[in-house]
Design a protein around this motif. Structure first.
Motif, PDB file in Angstrom:
ATOM      1  N   SER A 231      46.379 130.188  26.959  1.00  0.00           N
ATOM      2  CA  SER A 231      47.825 130.373  26.814  1.00  0.00           C
ATOM      3  C   SER A 231      48.519 130.803  28.093  1.00  0.00           C
ATOM      4  N   VAL A 232      47.771 131.072  29.144  1.00  0.00           N
ATOM      5  CA  VAL A 232      48.378 131.581  30.379  1.00  0.00           C
ATOM      6  C   VAL A 232      48.271 130.551  31.489  1.00  0.00           C
ATOM      7  N   ARG A 233      49.013 130.794  32.553  1.00  0.00           N
ATOM      8  CA  ARG A 233      48.972 129.943  33.735  1.00  0.00           C
ATOM      9  C   ARG A 233      47.773 130.327  34.598  1.00  0.00           C
ATOM     10  N   ASP A 234      47.445 129.469  35.563  1.00  0.00           N
ATOM     11  CA  ASP A 234      46.322 129.755  36.466  1.00  0.00           C
ATOM     12  C   ASP A 234      46.564 131.024  37.272  1.00  0.00           C
ATOM     13  N   SER A 235      47.831 131.343  37.525  1.00  0.00           N
ATOM     14  CA  SER A 235      48.155 132.515  38.338  1.00  0.00           C
ATOM     15  C   SER A 235      48.138 133.819  37.544  1.00  0.00           C
ATOM     16  N   ASP A 236      47.994 133.727  36.218  1.00  0.00           N
ATOM     17  CA  ASP A 236      47.963 134.918  35.359  1.00  0.00           C
ATOM     18  C   ASP A 236      46.524 135.358  35.122  1.00  0.00           C
ATOM     19  N   SER A 237      46.343 136.609  34.726  1.00  0.00           N
ATOM     20  CA  SER A 237      45.003 137.162  34.529  1.00  0.00           C
ATOM     21  C   SER A 237      44.915 137.841  33.167  1.00  0.00           C
ATOM     22  N   VAL A 238      43.795 137.585  32.458  1.00  0.00           N
ATOM     23  CA  VAL A 238      43.586 138.131  31.116  1.00  0.00           C
ATOM     24  C   VAL A 238      42.441 139.135  31.156  1.00  0.00           C
ATOM     25  N   PHE A 239      42.599 140.250  30.431  1.00  0.00           N
ATOM     26  CA  PHE A 239      41.627 141.333  30.446  1.00  0.00           C
ATOM     27  C   PHE A 239      41.351 141.816  29.019  1.00  0.00           C
ATOM     28  N   ARG A 240      40.148 142.304  28.797  1.00  0.00           N
ATOM     29  CA  ARG A 240      39.838 143.001  27.550  1.00  0.00           C
ATOM     30  C   ARG A 240      39.526 144.445  27.886  1.00  0.00           C
ATOM     31  N   PHE A 241      40.217 145.356  27.217  1.00  0.00           N
ATOM     32  CA  PHE A 241      39.991 146.779  27.444  1.00  0.00           C
ATOM     33  C   PHE A 241      38.809 147.301  26.654  1.00  0.00           C
ATOM     34  N   GLY A 242      38.517 146.662  25.538  1.00  0.00           N
ATOM     35  CA  GLY A 242      37.528 147.171  24.602  1.00  0.00           C
ATOM     36  C   GLY A 242      38.105 147.073  23.207  1.00  0.00           C
ATOM     37  N   GLY A 243      37.240 147.033  22.181  1.00  0.00           N
ATOM     38  CA  GLY A 243      37.749 146.872  20.831  1.00  0.00           C
ATOM     39  C   GLY A 243      38.548 145.587  20.739  1.00  0.00           C
ATOM     40  N   ASP A 244      39.716 145.654  20.127  1.00  0.00           N
ATOM     41  CA  ASP A 244      40.573 144.458  20.005  1.00  0.00           C
ATOM     42  C   ASP A 244      41.802 144.572  20.895  1.00  0.00           C
ATOM     43  N   GLU A 245      41.694 145.307  21.991  1.00  0.00           N
ATOM     44  CA  GLU A 245      42.814 145.513  22.909  1.00  0.00           C
ATOM     45  C   GLU A 245      42.674 144.627  24.142  1.00  0.00           C
ATOM     46  N   PHE A 246      43.755 143.905  24.454  1.00  0.00           N
ATOM     47  CA  PHE A 246      43.763 142.952  25.556  1.00  0.00           C
ATOM     48  C   PHE A 246      45.040 143.134  26.370  1.00  0.00           C
ATOM     49  N   ALA A 247      45.025 142.599  27.583  1.00  0.00           N
ATOM     50  CA  ALA A 247      46.218 142.649  28.430  1.00  0.00           C
ATOM     51  C   ALA A 247      46.287 141.403  29.299  1.00  0.00           C
ATOM     52  N   ILE A 248      47.506 141.036  29.670  1.00  0.00           N
ATOM     53  CA  ILE A 248      47.731 139.891  30.563  1.00  0.00           C
ATOM     54  C   ILE A 248      48.674 140.337  31.676  1.00  0.00           C
ATOM     55  N   ILE A 249      48.259 140.133  32.925  1.00  0.00           N
ATOM     56  CA  ILE A 249      49.147 140.355  34.076  1.00  0.00           C
ATOM     57  C   ILE A 249      49.780 139.014  34.418  1.00  0.00           C
ATOM     58  N   VAL A 250      51.109 138.977  34.389  1.00  0.00           N
ATOM     59  CA  VAL A 250      51.852 137.739  34.642  1.00  0.00           C
ATOM     60  C   VAL A 250      52.595 137.887  35.965  1.00  0.00           C
ATOM     61  N   GLU A 251      52.122 137.190  36.982  1.00  0.00           N
ATOM     62  CA  GLU A 251      52.739 137.292  38.307  1.00  0.00           C
ATOM     63  C   GLU A 251      53.882 136.284  38.430  1.00  0.00           C
ATOM     64  N   GLU A 252      54.881 136.647  39.249  1.00  0.00           N
ATOM     65  CA  GLU A 252      56.105 135.848  39.374  1.00  0.00           C
ATOM     66  C   GLU A 252      56.640 135.543  37.980  1.00  0.00           C
TER      67      GLU A 252
END
Length: 296
Positions: free
Chosen positions: A207-228
């Motif tokens: 669901s993200v662009r090549d310039s974005d980054s997806v992370f899992r913190f643990g459990g069911d918690e996630f984050a996406i850094i969206v640049e520009e």
């Protein structure tokens, strides 16, 4: 421009103490200094640049490259030469990688033999750098989903914020978690829960662009850094996530839903305030309008 690719796979018995068994003491001291410098870093590009300084005494080249599978590096300012000369680097007869010289003139037999000897000084530092890089990659990776983990998120968020300030761009942060995941996990078991987490991680990556980054913190918690980032780009990510959830067979089977919250970086933000605001948006959305992306 014609390119000549020659593979040299000869192996030589190597003994580090041979550096002292030389008639020319200056050469011995120079090679000892080279060994010491090569062992002072675990960064592959620095190792190659240190080595290149010595190699220029014996061959005229405009570029020097090392490759091993997906691992690729080159010295600063590398550019194509008139031809190429490739050497296989080995440790205990096991292939380590290819060292490629972009050469401008032929290598004499004498200098060729010197290079073969010098390559024995670089193989172990290169191997150590690759092993270190692999270990660091594992330390930054979530073992279940293959996404980057919280430790890597902290580094990348700081980098993204610094880059956004320098380039006068917006950076967005999206945080997500699964709705009623504990119920699914408790009802159907941890194996199903793990498969759902892997499926959701894949949905986020798609669901993200090549310039974005997806992370899992643990459990069911996630984050996406969206640049520009922009309002439009974040809304597009939201739409793609919804579509991915609706079209994944496993996620639809267990009626998996998610909550999303996002925010944009403020000039006065540090990493903690930036994340906490996105997290607050998540919980506002989770307990108010479960179908809309929430912004704080």
């Amino acid at each position: 421009m014609q390119t000549l690719n020659l593979l040299e796979s000869q192996t030589y018995e190597y003994n580090a103490f041979k550096i002292f068994d030389l008639n020319n003491k200056d050469n011995a001291h120079r090679k000892l200094a080279l060994m010491e410098q090569l062992q002072c870093t675990l960064e592959l590009d620095k190792i190659l640049n240190i080595f290149a300084i010595e190699a220029t005494k014996y061959v005229s080249f405009s570029g020097l490259y090392f490759t091993q599978g997906d691992v690729r590096t080159a010295i600063r300012g590398s550019r194509p030469g008139r031809s190429e000369r490739q050497f296989e680097l080995k440790i205990n007869n096991e292939f380590l990688g290819l060292l490629t010289y972009a050469i401008n003139s032929p290598i004499s037999l004498t200098n060729f033999n010197v290079l073969e000897e010098l390559h024995q000084y670089i193989v172990h530092p290169i191997n150590n750098a690759i092993q270190y890089k692999n270990a660091m990659s594992l330390a930054m990776q979530d073992g279940l989903t293959g996404l980057a983990n919280r430790r890597y998120f902290d580094e990348q968020l700081k980098r993204a914020m610094h880059h956004a300030n320098r380039q006068k761009h917006q950076v967005g942060l999206v945080v997500a978690d699964l709705n009623k995941f504990k119920v699914i996990n408790d009802t159907f078991g941890h194996h199903v829960g793990d498969e759902i987490l892997k499926g959701f991680a894949k949905a986020l990556e798609l669901s993200v662009r090549d310039s974005d980054s997806v992370f899992r913190f643990g459990g069911d918690e996630f984050a996406i850094i969206v640049e520009e980032a922009s309002q439009e780009s974040l809304c597009m990510i939201e739409a793609r996530i919804k579509k991915a959830l609706a079209t994944d067979a496993l996620l639809t089977k267990y009626d998996v839903g998610c909550s999303l919250g996002y925010t944009f970086m403020h000039r006065a933000d540090d990493e903690k305030s930036f994340f906490e605001r996105a997290d607050q948006a998540l919980y506002q959305q989770k307990f108010s309008q479960p179908t809309a992306l929430s912004l704080v």
